[in-house]
Design an enzyme around this catalytic site. Structure first.
Site, short mmCIF file in Angstrom:
data_model
loop_
_atom_site.label_atom_id
_atom_site.label_comp_id
_atom_site.label_asym_id
_atom_site.label_seq_id
_atom_site.Cartn_x
_atom_site.Cartn_y
_atom_site.Cartn_z
N GLU A 150 0.87 -1.17 0.00
CA GLU A 150 0.00 0.00 0.00
C GLU A 150 0.91 1.22 0.00
OE1 GLU A 150 -2.78 0.15 3.25
OE2 GLU A 150 -3.51 2.13 2.64
N ARG B 255 4.40 -12.60 10.07
CA ARG B 255 5.18 -11.40 9.73
C ARG B 255 6.46 -11.34 10.57
NH1 ARG B 255 2.97 -6.01 9.62
NH2 ARG B 255 1.19 -6.78 8.50
N LYS C 237 3.81 0.96 9.91
CA LYS C 237 4.01 2.18 9.13
C LYS C 237 3.47 3.40 9.86
CE LYS C 237 2.65 0.20 5.21
NZ LYS C 237 2.26 0.02 3.80
P1 ATP Z 1 1.21 -1.81 8.26
O1 ATP Z 1 0.39 -2.85 8.98
O2 ATP Z 1 2.36 -1.28 9.03
O3 ATP Z 1 0.39 -0.72 7.62
P2 ATP Z 1 1.02 -3.39 5.96
O4 ATP Z 1 1.14 -4.83 6.19
O5 ATP Z 1 -0.36 -2.87 5.83
O6 ATP Z 1 1.84 -2.60 7.05
P3 ATP Z 1 1.48 -3.26 3.15
O7 ATP Z 1 2.05 -2.17 2.33
O8 ATP Z 1 0.05 -3.57 2.99
O9 ATP Z 1 1.81 -2.93 4.68
O10 ATP Z 1 2.35 -4.58 2.99
C1 ATP Z 1 2.69 -5.12 1.74
C2 ATP Z 1 3.02 -6.57 1.93
O11 ATP Z 1 4.08 -6.72 2.86
C3 ATP Z 1 1.84 -7.33 2.49
O12 ATP Z 1 1.75 -8.56 1.81
C4 ATP Z 1 2.18 -7.53 3.93
O13 ATP Z 1 1.59 -8.68 4.42
C5 ATP Z 1 3.71 -7.60 3.89
N1 ATP Z 1 4.28 -7.18 5.15
C6 ATP Z 1 4.08 -6.02 5.81
N2 ATP Z 1 4.72 -6.01 6.99
C7 ATP Z 1 5.38 -7.19 7.10
C8 ATP Z 1 6.23 -7.79 8.08
N3 ATP Z 1 6.54 -7.17 9.22
N4 ATP Z 1 6.72 -9.04 7.83
C9 ATP Z 1 6.42 -9.67 6.68
N5 ATP Z 1 5.64 -9.16 5.73
C10 ATP Z 1 5.11 -7.93 5.92
MG MG Z 2 -1.75 -3.67 4.30
#
Ligand code: ATP
Ligand code: MG
Length: 559
Positions: free
Chosen positions: A35, A260, A270
């Site tokens: 995102e 994760r 984020k």
């Molecule tokens: P946040 O929860 O901080 O907003 P997010 O998971 O929503 O982070 P995205 O941009 O949607 O962030 O993530 C893109 C991809 O990266 C998704 O498939 C997500 O599952 C993966 N991802 C995000 N954070 C992690 C993490 N800590 N470990 C492994 N994969 C991750």
């Molecule tokens: Mg997300």
């Protein structure tokens, strides 16, 4: 035939099974769906290595898809940084750069299909009412009166939602599933909300936006994704993912969830990273203390070290916290093999070698990397006045301190044995200068009579060295779990950055360019900061070398 046997993780097992049964005709096509509401971090690197890595292994493809369904938090700056970071990590999405927003029209058509099937309805409940009627894990939800609207009325209202007739929050489109379903995600989840907000790609075209759940699976399907790999918090959403695709009867990818990454001393949300940036705890998203890929890059992390780290941690279904020392270890391990060695003095103490001839300069041979003799040798100038580290001298040495002290002899790396004969202090009693004698017979660092010294110090020649600023970084948080005590900002480590302005480097570092990395002997690995220029060199410490003295000191301090 003997082969290295590496146990398969559950993701490989699922894909192998699909390939055996022919579910996707042997195809493997994944996607990485960030995102664009922040910079990528080390957790994303894990996801990237899995998504792109698996596709590569099976000879398949991996798409880059921006999950840009929420116009309020997304920015073009983030899109650009995300692409740069993925490329830097070493992965390539070819020409398959997609945006969920490209599918808004198609998603709208899919929604119409569900409405016509009686599987979706327009609901007038407020967010608060929706929440109240949703029930809980132990109580079933309640059906609202809008649920029984006719197909015609739903089609009409949905069209008018799109046309902008209703204010934000006035209506939603909901899937008609089951308000008593044990899984809360299946209790008539929202598919569209009204938001009169322009979007970074579609501009003013839309005022209704799809939710993640509605957009994601259908976007996967449109792109022909076979394996939609995501993190564990989406496990409970999988029934909904499957329900939408089954009701529409379109290509149906397999969603697979993994745990994760969590790291000690690190926040990976984020929202929290944005807070650190906005409240100026750090100097932007690429501050070298940040766990973002741009921060790690500026800190001196290599893509190789990060990929190795992701390989070592592997994939699993259990949420665990990885020790940040492992990440640091991966960097040290990589740089140890590749980083040229140099001498640098961070906190200089002047040393005059009384018996060294005035005006004489010797060019001594120094090894660029003992791990890789192919990297050759260089010349280091030696002269009468040199600098050593303040820390390498103690007037009154404690028991286990083996470095320089009054009357004691030590080795200068690649140079000579020196013995301290006098200590000069200013009127406040601070040590400002040492006087030493050298033994000309020890050139190169060994005594012909076989006498030993207990330590070897790095040094630079005062007349030849160059000045630099060196930034020393420590962990961003004081506690292994930054959330300990409830507020991560209270665990911020105010000593996470120390700036040293008067560092002295050997002349070979004069032309060091941003991004280049070195080992400063005995001190750690350092890289040239992006703001560094000739005449104003700036180095960042990437990671220290394991320092036994620090351990001894800690032990003596009773820690
Ligand atoms: P946040 O929860 O901080 O907003 P997010 O998971 O929503 O982070 P995205 O941009 O949607 O962030 O993530 C893109 C991809 O990266 C998704 O498939 C997500 O599952 C993966 N991802 C995000 N954070 C992690 C993490 N800590 N470990 C492994 N994969 C991750
Ligand atoms: Mg997300």
């Amino acid at each position: 035939m003997a082969e290295n046997y590496k146990p398969k993780d559950f993701i490989h097992e699922i894909i192998d099974e699909h390939n055996r049964t022919g579910r996707f005709g042997g195809r493997v096509h994944t996607r990485f769906p960030p995102e664009p509401n922040g910079y990528l971090h080390i957790g994303h690197a894990k996801a990237i290595c899995i998504d792109f890595g698996i596709a590569e292994e099976y000879g398949g493809l991996c798409n880059l898809r921006f999950d840009d369904t929420n116009p309020t938090k997304e920015e073009v700056e983030y899109v650009e940084s995300i692409k740069e970071d993925i490329r830097w990590l070493g992965f390539d999405w070819g020409n398959r750069e997609y945006y969920a927003s490209d599918y808004f029209e198609k998603l709208y058509e899919f929604a119409i299909i569900l409405i016509k099937k009686g599987k979706a309805y327009v609901c007038d409940c407020s967010p608060e009412e929706v929440r109240q009627m949703r029930g809980t894990l132990t109580e079933p939800g309640k059906e609202c009166i809008h649920r029984t609207r006719s197909v015609e009325e739903n089609l009409n209202l949905f069209e008018r939602m799109r046309a902008g007739e209703f204010p934000d929050g006035a209506k939603t489109l909901r899937a008609k599933i089951d308000m008593k379903h044990p899984n809360l995600n299946m209790r008539d989840p929202i598919m569209y909300r009204i938001m009169h907000v322009p979007h970074h790609r579609t501009g003013d075209k839309w005022c209704i936006y799809p939710t993640y759940d509605w957009a994601h699976g259908q976007s996967d399907s449109i792109e022909g994704i076979t394996h939609s790999i995501c993190t564990l918090e989406f496990e409970d959403h999988r029934p909904l993912y499957d329900w939408f695709l089954d009701e529409l009867g379109i290509h149906h990818p397999q969603q697979i969830e993994f745990a994760r990454l969590n790291l000690t001393y690190t926040v990976l949300s984020k929202r929290k990273l944005l807070q650190l940036v906005e409240q100026k705890y750090v100097d932007g998203w690429d501050d070298p203390r940040m766990p973002t890929l741009s921060g790690l890059r500026r800190r001196g992390y290599t893509p190789e070290a990060i990929r190795k780290f992701c390989e070592i941690i592997g994939v699993s279904k259990n949420n665990t916290v990885v020790d940040i020392a492992l990440l640091e270890h991966c960097l040290r391990d990589d740089l140890n093999k590749r980083a040229p060695r140099r001498m640098a003095v961070l906190r200089p103490l002047k040393v005059v070698i009384d018996n060294y001839p005035e005006g004489q300069v010797e060019e001594l041979d120094a090894i660029n990397n003992p791990e890789d003799m192919g990297m050759g040798i260089r010349k280091v100038p030696f002269s009468k006045i040199i600098y050593i580290e303040q820390d390498d001298f103690r007037e009154d040495p404690p028991k286990e301190f083996y470095r320089l002290a009054p009357g004691r002899e030590v080795r200068l790396r690649y140079a000579y044995f020196i013995r301290c004969v006098d200590v000069v202090k200013d009127k406040d009693g601070n040590i400002v200068e040492l006087h030493c004698t050298y033994d000309p017979k020890t050139r190169g660092g060994d005594a012909p009579d076989g006498r030993k010294v207990k330590s070897t110090l790095h040094w630079v020649s005062a007349d030849h060295c160059i000045n630099a600023e060196v930034r020393l970084y420590d962990r961003l948080f004081k506690t292994p779990d930054p959330d300990e005590g409830g507020d991560f900002l209270r665990n911020f480590n105010p000593e996470s950055l120390k700036v040293l302005l008067n560092c002295k480097l050997e002349p070979a570092l004069k032309d060091a360019k941003p991004g280049e990395f070195f080992q400063f002997e005995r001190l750690g690995y350092f890289c040239v900061d992006r703001d560094s220029k000739p005449g104003k060199l700036i180095f960042n410490r990437s990671v220290n070398i394991k320092d036994t003295w620090a351990k001894i000191e800690a032990r003596m301090a009773g820690k």
